[in-house]
Write a protein that holds these residues in place. Structure first.
Motif, short mmCIF file in Angstrom:
data_model
loop_
_atom_site.label_atom_id
_atom_site.label_comp_id
_atom_site.label_asym_id
_atom_site.label_seq_id
_atom_site.Cartn_x
_atom_site.Cartn_y
_atom_site.Cartn_z
N VAL A 90 0.89 -1.00 -0.01
CA VAL A 90 -0.04 -0.16 0.19
C VAL A 90 0.66 1.26 -0.14
CG1 VAL A 90 -1.63 1.18 1.44
CG2 VAL A 90 -1.67 -1.33 1.22
N VAL A 91 0.91 2.03 -1.04
CA VAL A 91 2.00 3.37 -1.12
C VAL A 91 0.65 4.41 -0.91
CG1 VAL A 91 2.70 4.65 -2.82
CG2 VAL A 91 3.02 2.44 -2.60
N VAL A 92 1.08 5.44 0.14
CA VAL A 92 0.40 6.35 0.52
C VAL A 92 1.01 7.87 -0.02
CG1 VAL A 92 -0.64 7.75 2.30
CG2 VAL A 92 -0.83 5.17 2.07
N THR A 93 0.13 8.78 -0.62
CA THR A 93 0.89 9.83 -1.23
C THR A 93 1.15 10.59 -0.11
OG1 THR A 93 -1.30 10.95 -1.84
CG2 THR A 93 -0.14 9.56 -3.48
N HIS A 94 0.13 10.72 0.81
CA HIS A 94 0.33 11.76 2.07
C HIS A 94 -0.64 11.38 3.17
CE1 HIS A 94 -2.77 13.61 -0.54
NE2 HIS A 94 -2.97 14.38 0.46
N MET A 95 -0.67 12.22 3.99
CA MET A 95 -1.14 11.91 5.38
C MET A 95 -2.70 12.26 5.79
SD MET A 95 0.04 14.80 7.89
CE MET A 95 -1.64 14.41 8.98
N HIS A 96 -3.38 12.85 4.71
CA HIS A 96 -4.67 13.35 4.87
C HIS A 96 -5.74 12.28 4.78
CE1 HIS A 96 -3.27 17.40 3.07
NE2 HIS A 96 -3.01 17.70 4.42
N PRO A 97 -6.66 12.36 5.66
CA PRO A 97 -7.67 11.50 5.87
C PRO A 97 -8.17 10.56 4.62
CG PRO A 97 -7.92 13.12 7.41
CD PRO A 97 -7.09 13.84 6.21
N ASP A 98 -8.27 11.20 3.66
CA ASP A 98 -8.94 10.41 2.52
C ASP A 98 -7.83 9.69 1.93
OD1 ASP A 98 -8.03 13.02 2.23
OD2 ASP A 98 -9.07 13.53 0.29
N HIS A 99 -6.54 9.99 2.00
CA HIS A 99 -5.50 8.98 1.34
C HIS A 99 -4.94 7.68 2.42
CE1 HIS A 99 -5.29 11.81 -1.75
NE2 HIS A 99 -5.73 12.73 -0.98
N ILE A 100 -4.92 8.25 3.50
CA ILE A 100 -4.32 7.51 4.55
C ILE A 100 -5.26 6.61 5.37
CG2 ILE A 100 -3.86 8.88 6.57
CD1 ILE A 100 -1.11 7.47 6.72
N GLY A 101 -6.62 7.10 5.54
CA GLY A 101 -7.66 6.67 6.39
C GLY A 101 -7.56 5.08 6.58
N ASN A 122 4.99 10.10 10.35
CA ASN A 122 5.21 10.70 11.75
C ASN A 122 4.33 11.65 12.16
OD1 ASN A 122 7.64 9.03 12.89
ND2 ASN A 122 8.62 10.16 11.32
N THR A 123 3.78 12.45 11.34
CA THR A 123 2.89 13.56 11.52
C THR A 123 1.65 12.69 11.58
OG1 THR A 123 4.08 15.08 9.83
CG2 THR A 123 1.80 15.56 10.73
N ALA A 124 1.42 11.61 10.70
CA ALA A 124 -0.22 11.17 10.72
C ALA A 124 -0.07 10.27 12.32
CB ALA A 124 -0.17 9.99 9.69
N ARG A 125 1.00 9.60 12.72
CA ARG A 125 1.16 9.06 13.70
C ARG A 125 0.85 9.92 14.99
NH1 ARG A 125 3.60 3.97 14.78
NH2 ARG A 125 2.88 4.01 16.85
N LEU A 126 1.50 11.43 15.19
CA LEU A 126 1.26 12.10 16.14
C LEU A 126 -0.16 12.84 16.00
CD1 LEU A 126 2.87 13.73 18.00
CD2 LEU A 126 2.84 15.38 16.07
N ALA A 127 -0.62 13.03 14.91
CA ALA A 127 -2.11 13.56 14.84
C ALA A 127 -3.15 12.63 15.31
CB ALA A 127 -2.31 14.24 13.43
N VAL A 168 -8.94 9.26 11.18
CA VAL A 168 -7.61 8.40 11.14
C VAL A 168 -7.60 7.95 12.65
CG1 VAL A 168 -5.39 8.06 10.34
CG2 VAL A 168 -6.90 9.61 9.13
N PRO A 169 -8.25 6.85 13.00
CA PRO A 169 -8.08 6.45 14.23
C PRO A 169 -6.74 5.62 14.63
CG PRO A 169 -9.84 5.19 13.52
CD PRO A 169 -9.60 6.12 12.52
N GLN A 170 -6.38 5.06 13.67
CA GLN A 170 -5.17 4.24 13.65
C GLN A 170 -4.11 4.36 12.34
OE1 GLN A 170 -6.03 0.40 14.75
NE2 GLN A 170 -4.16 -0.10 15.42
N VAL A 171 -2.86 4.41 12.65
CA VAL A 171 -2.00 4.36 11.53
C VAL A 171 -1.05 3.29 11.80
CG1 VAL A 171 0.05 5.59 10.57
CG2 VAL A 171 -1.85 7.02 11.42
N PRO A 172 -0.75 2.45 10.60
CA PRO A 172 0.02 1.29 10.57
C PRO A 172 1.32 1.55 11.69
CG PRO A 172 -0.61 1.37 8.60
CD PRO A 172 -1.25 2.76 9.12
N ALA A 173 1.77 0.33 12.30
CA ALA A 173 2.81 0.57 13.38
C ALA A 173 3.92 0.68 12.70
CB ALA A 173 2.61 -0.70 14.66
N SER A 174 3.95 0.08 11.57
CA SER A 174 5.40 0.19 10.84
C SER A 174 5.23 0.68 9.36
CB SER A 174 6.20 -1.12 10.94
OG SER A 174 5.36 -2.15 10.44
#
Ligand SMILES: [Zn+2]
Length: 351
Positions: A90-101, A122-127, A168-174
């Motif tokens: 899974v490639v994610v272009t950026h951290m916005h919710p519609d892309h990484i959700g 890291n920004t997604a994890r933090l947010a 985005v309640p959860q971002v993959p751990a790695s």
């Protein structure tokens, strides 16, 4: 279609992939769309035919928003559009919710890795683990410092404390890190990562010279201008200059590149579109300078100048970020001076 869009070409015409199905846009490249519960009502996602470590399958680019409807749409895609093959990454272009959700769900569902820039990861994890990002007291203070002092708006912004985490309640751990200039080998073809700034912390577009394709993410969209905002976490940032520099670099790609944007339809006319976007912001800069020449302005004053219509609160918070982005660009270029008045509001006037 507006006048600017008529300068672009849409090789697939008005065709759009139906919910849960795809349209082939190049050999081994499939276009799908997922609904979004916003005014921006859809996102485009991409399936790239791939081979990883001897396994045939697919690379997914971007995920869609985290909700049941999108998960159901993905299940239909898995059943009907993958030729019976698995998802490999899974490639994610950026951290916005519609892309990484749905990244967490997709990577877990298939036991695969997410690939993304380190800054966005890291920004997604933090947010997603914080209740104060993109809303709450900090945002309210920032908006007030730029003139959005209306009590109702202030109350609503303060109340919106888990805006990102709710989507985005959860971002993959790695994850696996993407960097500018990296080459991904996808299905035997080279796709080169191109970092872009100003819209997200470190957005990755993907260019495949062999196919003449650019997955542009949100950096270049055919119909709307990309949101470029200053946020409270970095109040003196200059995202608009970063953004304009990033899209100007895209003019090094061939003019006949087929652009696969995250919103709208695939188009050719990349150089034209970049020129249109540069011209659009030049016009906004001129309007801001003209207003500031008459009297000192704060960002909230300039909403009517920049957007020329009444905005609801959600639109206002986005628009405020964009208004500050224009002001910061002119201020940091030395064309405006910034003053913090006794009411603790920044006002800008001609240098
Ligand atoms: Zn975005």
């Amino acid at each position: 279609m507006n006048a600017l869009e008529q300068q672009l070409d849409y090789p697939h015409g008005a065709a759009l992939p139906a919910n849960g199905s795809t349209i082939d846009v190049a050999p081994g490249v499939r276009w799908l769309r997922m609904a979004l519960p916003f005014q921006l009502d859809h996102i485009n996602l991409w399936l790239l035919r791939d081979v990883q470590e001897g396994r045939q399958g697919w690379t997914i680019v971007d995920c869609g928003i985290n909700n049941d409807a999108t998960r159901e749409a993905w299940e239909r895609i898995f059943a009907n559009e993958l030729d019976g093959l698995p998802v490999l990454r899974v490639v994610v272009t950026h951290m916005h919710p519609d892309h990484i959700g749905l990244a967490q769900w997709l990577t877990e569902r298939w036991g695969v890795r997410m690939w993304i820039s380190a800054t966005d990861y890291n920004t997604a994890r933090l947010a997603s683990s914080s209740t104060t990002s993109f809303g709450g007291e900090g945002t309210a203070r920032f908006m007030a410092s730029h003139g959005l002092t209306d009590p109702e708006a202030q109350t609503k912004i303060k109340a919106r404390t888990n805006y990102y985490a709710s989507m985005v309640p959860q971002v993959p751990a790695s994850y696996r890190r993407l960097m500018d200039g990296d080459t991904l080998h996808i299905g035997g073809r080279a796709w080169v990562c191109q970092a872009g700034y100003g819209h997200a912390p470190e957005h990755m577009s993907l260019h495949c010279a062999e196919l003449g394709l650019l997955i542009s993410g949100d950096m270049v969209l055919p119909r709307i201008s990309t949101n470029v905002s200053v946020h409270e976490i970095e109040p003196e940032s200059n995202p608009l200059v970063l953004y304009l520099d990033s899209i100007k670099r895209m003019k090094a790609l061939p003019a006949d590149t087929l652009v696969l944007p995250s919103h709208g339809r695939p188009f050719t006319g990349l150089h034209t579109r970049v020129d249109q976007l540069v011209a659009h912001h030049d016009e906004r800069f001129a309007e801001v300078l003209a207003a500031c020449a008459e009297a000192p302005q704060h960002a909230a004053d300039l909403l009517m100048v920049l957007f020329k219509r009444k905005l609801d609160l959600h639109q206002t918070t986005f628009a405020m970020g964009e208004s500050v982005a224009h002001l910061n660009a002119l201020w940091l270029a030395g064309k405006l001076v910034r003053r913090l008045d006794d009411d603790r509001v920044y006002r800008f006037s001609l240098a």
